[in-house]
Design an enzyme around this catalytic site. Sequence first.
Site, PDB file in Angstrom:
ATOM      1  N   HIS A  43       1.263   2.394 -10.026  1.00  0.00           N
ATOM      2  CA  HIS A  43       0.233   2.749  -9.050  1.00  0.00           C
ATOM      3  C   HIS A  43      -1.077   2.069  -9.442  1.00  0.00           C
ATOM      4  O   HIS A  43      -1.450   2.062 -10.626  1.00  0.00           O
ATOM      5  CB  HIS A  43      -0.045   4.257  -9.059  1.00  0.00           C
ATOM      6  CG  HIS A  43       1.081   5.130  -8.607  1.00  0.00           C
ATOM      7  ND1 HIS A  43       1.122   5.697  -7.347  1.00  0.00           N
ATOM      8  CD2 HIS A  43       2.202   5.547  -9.243  1.00  0.00           C
ATOM      9  CE1 HIS A  43       2.217   6.448  -7.244  1.00  0.00           C
ATOM     10  NE2 HIS A  43       2.882   6.379  -8.382  1.00  0.00           N
TER      11      HIS A  43
ATOM     12  N   ARG B 249       0.839  -1.210   0.000  1.00  0.00           N
ATOM     13  CA  ARG B 249       0.000   0.000   0.000  1.00  0.00           C
ATOM     14  C   ARG B 249       0.868   1.252   0.000  1.00  0.00           C
ATOM     15  O   ARG B 249       1.922   1.286   0.644  1.00  0.00           O
ATOM     16  CB  ARG B 249      -0.950   0.002   1.207  1.00  0.00           C
ATOM     17  CG  ARG B 249      -1.955  -1.119   1.116  1.00  0.00           C
ATOM     18  CD  ARG B 249      -3.047  -1.041   2.147  1.00  0.00           C
ATOM     19  NE  ARG B 249      -3.756  -2.313   2.168  1.00  0.00           N
ATOM     20  CZ  ARG B 249      -4.700  -2.669   1.296  1.00  0.00           C
ATOM     21  NH1 ARG B 249      -5.072  -1.820   0.354  1.00  0.00           N
ATOM     22  NH2 ARG B 249      -5.267  -3.847   1.365  1.00  0.00           N
ATOM     23  N   ASP B 250       0.406   2.268  -0.728  1.00  0.00           N
ATOM     24  CA  ASP B 250       1.126   3.536  -0.796  1.00  0.00           C
ATOM     25  C   ASP B 250       1.078   4.224   0.575  1.00  0.00           C
ATOM     26  O   ASP B 250       0.042   4.237   1.247  1.00  0.00           O
ATOM     27  CB  ASP B 250       0.501   4.434  -1.872  1.00  0.00           C
ATOM     28  CG  ASP B 250       1.399   5.593  -2.256  1.00  0.00           C
ATOM     29  OD1 ASP B 250       1.925   5.590  -3.384  1.00  0.00           O
ATOM     30  OD2 ASP B 250       1.567   6.508  -1.420  1.00  0.00           O
TER      31      ASP B 250
ATOM     32  N   HIS C 229       7.629   1.874 -10.652  1.00  0.00           N
ATOM     33  CA  HIS C 229       6.480   1.359  -9.889  1.00  0.00           C
ATOM     34  C   HIS C 229       5.185   1.692 -10.611  1.00  0.00           C
ATOM     35  O   HIS C 229       5.051   2.732 -11.254  1.00  0.00           O
ATOM     36  CB  HIS C 229       6.460   1.914  -8.467  1.00  0.00           C
ATOM     37  CG  HIS C 229       6.636   3.403  -8.390  1.00  0.00           C
ATOM     38  ND1 HIS C 229       7.862   4.001  -8.506  1.00  0.00           N
ATOM     39  CD2 HIS C 229       5.748   4.397  -8.205  1.00  0.00           C
ATOM     40  CE1 HIS C 229       7.733   5.318  -8.399  1.00  0.00           C
ATOM     41  NE2 HIS C 229       6.444   5.587  -8.223  1.00  0.00           N
TER      42      HIS C 229
END
Length: 114
Positions: A102, A29-30, A100
Amino acid sequence: MEHCLFCRIAAGTLPTELIYQDEQVIGFRDLHPQAPVHCLFIPRQHITTLNDLTPETDVIMRHLFRGARQIAVQEGIAEDGYRTVINCNVSGGQSVYHLHLHLLGGRSLHWPPG
Ligand code: DGP
């Protein structure tokens, strides 16, 4: 790549709860979520930006999207819809220089993104 934040997460030296992992990719999770669901998928191998892709990294890209799709289903956002984003370099808004993907969802996302 000991100074790369996401290499440290991939190596397990920066403890982070993983929500996805396979032989090529991990997901978590961000830290600063921009939507109710905001996850990141990174290659285990260091790739700096999207500009650094080669034919050999094609397999990694498949795994990044496969991971995002799987977690979108698990998080219950697949039917309503979601967005995948890869920011590249300064104008693209990249802040961590380890490739990365998202995954954003759980709310209506605006377009254009700004
Ligand atoms: P970008 O701007 O596309 O480079 O996105 C980087 C994202 O990484 C940003 O949304 C915040 C997230 N992030 C930065 N540091 C950490 C961290 O230590 N842990 C986690 N889980 N996310 C982080």
